[in-house]
Scaffold this motif. Structure first.
Motif, PDB file in Angstrom:
ATOM      1  N   TYR A  55      52.769  39.954  29.370  1.00 26.82           N
ATOM      2  CA  TYR A  55      51.723  39.178  28.704  1.00 26.82           C
ATOM      3  C   TYR A  55      50.404  39.279  29.448  1.00 26.82           C
ATOM      4  CZ  TYR A  55      55.664  37.303  26.117  1.00 26.82           C
ATOM      5  OH  TYR A  55      56.778  37.181  25.326  1.00 26.82           O
ATOM      6  N   TYR A  56      50.455  39.303  30.771  1.00 26.40           N
ATOM      7  CA  TYR A  56      49.238  39.487  31.547  1.00 26.40           C
ATOM      8  C   TYR A  56      48.620  40.857  31.265  1.00 26.40           C
ATOM      9  CZ  TYR A  56      50.609  35.384  34.300  1.00 26.40           C
ATOM     10  OH  TYR A  56      50.948  34.118  34.703  1.00 26.40           O
ATOM     11  N   GLU A  57      49.467  41.881  31.190  1.00 30.18           N
ATOM     12  CA  GLU A  57      48.950  43.217  30.904  1.00 30.18           C
ATOM     13  C   GLU A  57      48.332  43.275  29.514  1.00 30.18           C
ATOM     14  OE1 GLU A  57      52.341  45.709  31.513  1.00 30.18           O
ATOM     15  OE2 GLU A  57      51.932  45.984  33.656  1.00 30.18           O
ATOM     16  N   GLN A  58      48.962  42.632  28.545  1.00 29.60           N
ATOM     17  CA  GLN A  58      48.405  42.595  27.196  1.00 29.60           C
ATOM     18  C   GLN A  58      47.075  41.859  27.181  1.00 29.60           C
ATOM     19  OE1 GLN A  58      51.072  40.908  24.278  1.00 29.60           O
ATOM     20  NE2 GLN A  58      49.497  40.852  22.682  1.00 29.60           N
ATOM     21  N   ALA A  59      46.967  40.776  27.932  1.00 24.26           N
ATOM     22  CA  ALA A  59      45.709  40.027  27.995  1.00 24.26           C
ATOM     23  C   ALA A  59      44.600  40.880  28.611  1.00 24.26           C
ATOM     24  CB  ALA A  59      45.909  38.750  28.804  1.00 24.26           C
ATOM     25  N   ILE A  60      44.924  41.668  29.620  1.00 30.83           N
ATOM     26  CA  ILE A  60      43.923  42.531  30.240  1.00 30.83           C
ATOM     27  C   ILE A  60      43.408  43.560  29.240  1.00 30.83           C
ATOM     28  CG2 ILE A  60      43.583  44.303  32.000  1.00 30.83           C
ATOM     29  CD1 ILE A  60      45.552  42.713  33.761  1.00 30.83           C
ATOM     30  N   LEU A  61      44.311  44.132  28.463  1.00 25.82           N
ATOM     31  CA  LEU A  61      43.897  45.100  27.447  1.00 25.82           C
ATOM     32  C   LEU A  61      42.997  44.442  26.401  1.00 25.82           C
ATOM     33  CD1 LEU A  61      47.221  47.097  26.940  1.00 25.82           C
ATOM     34  CD2 LEU A  61      45.211  47.757  28.273  1.00 25.82           C
ATOM     35  N   LEU A  62      43.274  43.194  26.068  1.00 24.38           N
ATOM     36  CA  LEU A  62      42.418  42.472  25.124  1.00 24.38           C
ATOM     37  C   LEU A  62      41.028  42.234  25.723  1.00 24.38           C
ATOM     38  CD1 LEU A  62      44.972  39.878  23.700  1.00 24.38           C
ATOM     39  CD2 LEU A  62      43.768  41.641  22.388  1.00 24.38           C
ATOM     40  N   ILE A  63      40.958  41.964  27.019  1.00 25.79           N
ATOM     41  CA  ILE A  63      39.655  41.793  27.670  1.00 25.79           C
ATOM     42  C   ILE A  63      38.882  43.112  27.669  1.00 25.79           C
ATOM     43  CG2 ILE A  63      38.510  41.275  29.862  1.00 25.79           C
ATOM     44  CD1 ILE A  63      40.826  39.314  30.432  1.00 25.79           C
ATOM     45  N   PHE A  64      39.595  44.221  27.909  1.00 25.36           N
ATOM     46  CA  PHE A  64      38.948  45.530  27.825  1.00 25.36           C
ATOM     47  C   PHE A  64      38.422  45.779  26.407  1.00 25.36           C
ATOM     48  CE2 PHE A  64      41.721  47.351  31.484  1.00 25.36           C
ATOM     49  CZ  PHE A  64      40.881  46.758  32.410  1.00 25.36           C
ATOM     50  N   ALA A  65      39.197  45.371  25.393  1.00 21.94           N
ATOM     51  CA  ALA A  65      38.738  45.511  24.007  1.00 21.94           C
ATOM     52  C   ALA A  65      37.488  44.671  23.767  1.00 21.94           C
ATOM     53  CB  ALA A  65      39.854  45.108  23.045  1.00 21.94           C
ATOM     54  N   SER A  66      37.419  43.484  24.369  1.00 25.08           N
ATOM     55  CA  SER A  66      36.214  42.660  24.256  1.00 25.08           C
ATOM     56  C   SER A  66      35.003  43.381  24.837  1.00 25.08           C
ATOM     57  CB  SER A  66      36.418  41.325  24.983  1.00 25.08           C
ATOM     58  OG  SER A  66      37.355  40.511  24.321  1.00 25.08           O
ATOM     59  N   CYS A  67      35.205  44.090  25.943  1.00 22.24           N
ATOM     60  CA  CYS A  67      34.105  44.855  26.543  1.00 22.24           C
ATOM     61  C   CYS A  67      33.583  45.909  25.572  1.00 22.24           C
ATOM     62  CB  CYS A  67      34.573  45.529  27.833  1.00 22.24           C
ATOM     63  SG  CYS A  67      34.904  44.398  29.212  1.00 22.24           S
ATOM     64  N   ILE A  68      34.491  46.560  24.855  1.00 17.58           N
ATOM     65  CA  ILE A  68      34.077  47.587  23.891  1.00 17.58           C
ATOM     66  C   ILE A  68      33.297  46.959  22.744  1.00 17.58           C
ATOM     67  CG2 ILE A  68      34.920  49.297  22.242  1.00 17.58           C
ATOM     68  CD1 ILE A  68      37.266  49.799  24.149  1.00 17.58           C
ATOM     69  N   PHE A  69      33.800  45.850  22.196  1.00 22.73           N
ATOM     70  CA  PHE A  69      33.075  45.164  21.125  1.00 22.73           C
ATOM     71  C   PHE A  69      31.705  44.699  21.607  1.00 22.73           C
ATOM     72  CE2 PHE A  69      37.288  44.439  19.010  1.00 22.73           C
ATOM     73  CZ  PHE A  69      36.936  44.978  17.773  1.00 22.73           C
ATOM     74  N   ASP A  70      31.629  44.220  22.849  1.00 24.26           N
ATOM     75  CA  ASP A  70      30.369  43.734  23.395  1.00 24.26           C
ATOM     76  C   ASP A  70      29.369  44.874  23.540  1.00 24.26           C
ATOM     77  OD1 ASP A  70      28.989  41.363  24.683  1.00 24.26           O
ATOM     78  OD2 ASP A  70      28.840  42.832  26.300  1.00 24.26           O
TER      79      ASP A  70
END
Length: 296
Positions: A55-70
């Motif tokens: 779950y931590y790894e999945q959350a990190i990938l979601l944060i990386f996705a936020s960086c792309i959207f940003d």
């Protein structure tokens, strides 16, 4: 779209704000995923890190996705050439969740949790959460300061540099470092001295966000930016290496940006800086990032 627009209604441009909404959604689901991992890892026998790790790894990938959207929301806003105070404010609110709350909770529980164990005998439990709170506070101040500066009248030939480390880059560094630590450690209880290094890194990143250290914005890298075959080959090589070594390369890339602004850039001549940061492009690419993406 479906009703007359009120005279005092702020202008809301569809595509940039859709990207910002994607940023916010990824951050929201990252927070939920982290808490789900914490819940499943908490057992009567104690905290079982292996249960939370996916779950931590999945959350990190979601944060990386936020960086792309940003990154995309700012690019689309500049591409359209439309100033959007609504977009700037919306982006900052999204950034507080995606790049403030999510990385701080992740770091506190996945990496800094052992600090609470070490300081328990001194009745100083909660050191990790305290560092996480400082990070969120500095990130919010960083965003507020950026919005104030962006709302000021633009001066001729004003620098587009960021004042202080942008919060997306801070979140990327914290998350990628956590990603790396999780990969090299099967449990969060065997970090040894590394937990102190990571705690210091988080505190240092927090201070950098509210500092006056100048970081390049790369806002002038756009459709008309000129490149060379060597640059293209190098970019593709970096992309391939990043995909192949996805646990290591994000930390390397975010660390490179952090160190470039803090250590390398002050010693470079203005000419070399312009060459590295692609400042020599078409004049119509100048200007601030109206949407606010990749800026706070």
């Amino acid at each position: 779209m479906f009703r007359p627009i009120e005279p005092d209604e702020p202008r809301i441009y569809l595509l940039p704000n859709l990207m910002t909404a994607g940023n916010l959604a990824c951050g929201f689901f990252a927070v939920l995923t982290i808490f789900k991992g914490i819940f499943l890892a908490t057992t009567p026998e104690g905290y079982v890190f292996d249960s939370a790790r996916p779950y931590y790894e999945q959350a990190i990938l979601l944060i990386f996705a936020s960086c792309i959207f940003d990154l995309l929301d700012g690019r689309l806003a500049r591409f359209g050439g439309q100033e959007s105070p609504f977009g700037r404010e919306f982006d900052s609110l999204a950034d507080v969740i995606s790049f403030g709350m999510a990385p701080s909770i992740l770091m506190a529980k996945a990496v800094l949790f052992p600090l609470d164990e070490d300081f328990k005998h001194l009745k100083l439990e909660g050191v990790g959460w305290g560092l996480a709170c400082i990070y969120v506070l500095c990130g919010a101040i960083r965003l507020a300061r950026f919005n104030c500066l962006a709302a000021m009248p633009k001066r001729a030939n004003a620098s587009t540099d960021f004042r202080g480390l942008p919060i997306p880059m801070a979140a990327g560094f914290i998350s990628s470092l956590t990603y790396l630590v999780i990969y090299f450690n099967d449990t969060d209880r065997n970090l040894g001295a590394w937990k102190y290094v990571l705690a210091g890194a988080m505190l240092g990143i927090s201070i950098l966000m509210v500092s006056s250290v100048r970081y390049p914005s790369f806002k002038k890298v756009g459709w008309r930016t000129r490149g060379t075959p060597l640059v293209i080959v190098g970019a593709v090589a970096v992309l391939i290496i990043t995909v192949r070594f996805h646990y290591v390369m994000p930390a390397v890339l975010f660390s490179a940006y952090l160190l470039y602004g803090l250590v390398v850039r002050p010693f470079l001549s203005p000419k070399v800086q312009r060459e590295i940061e692609a400042e020599t492009i078409a004049e119509n690419a100048d200007g601030e990032d109206e949407q606010g993406g990749s800026t706070g």
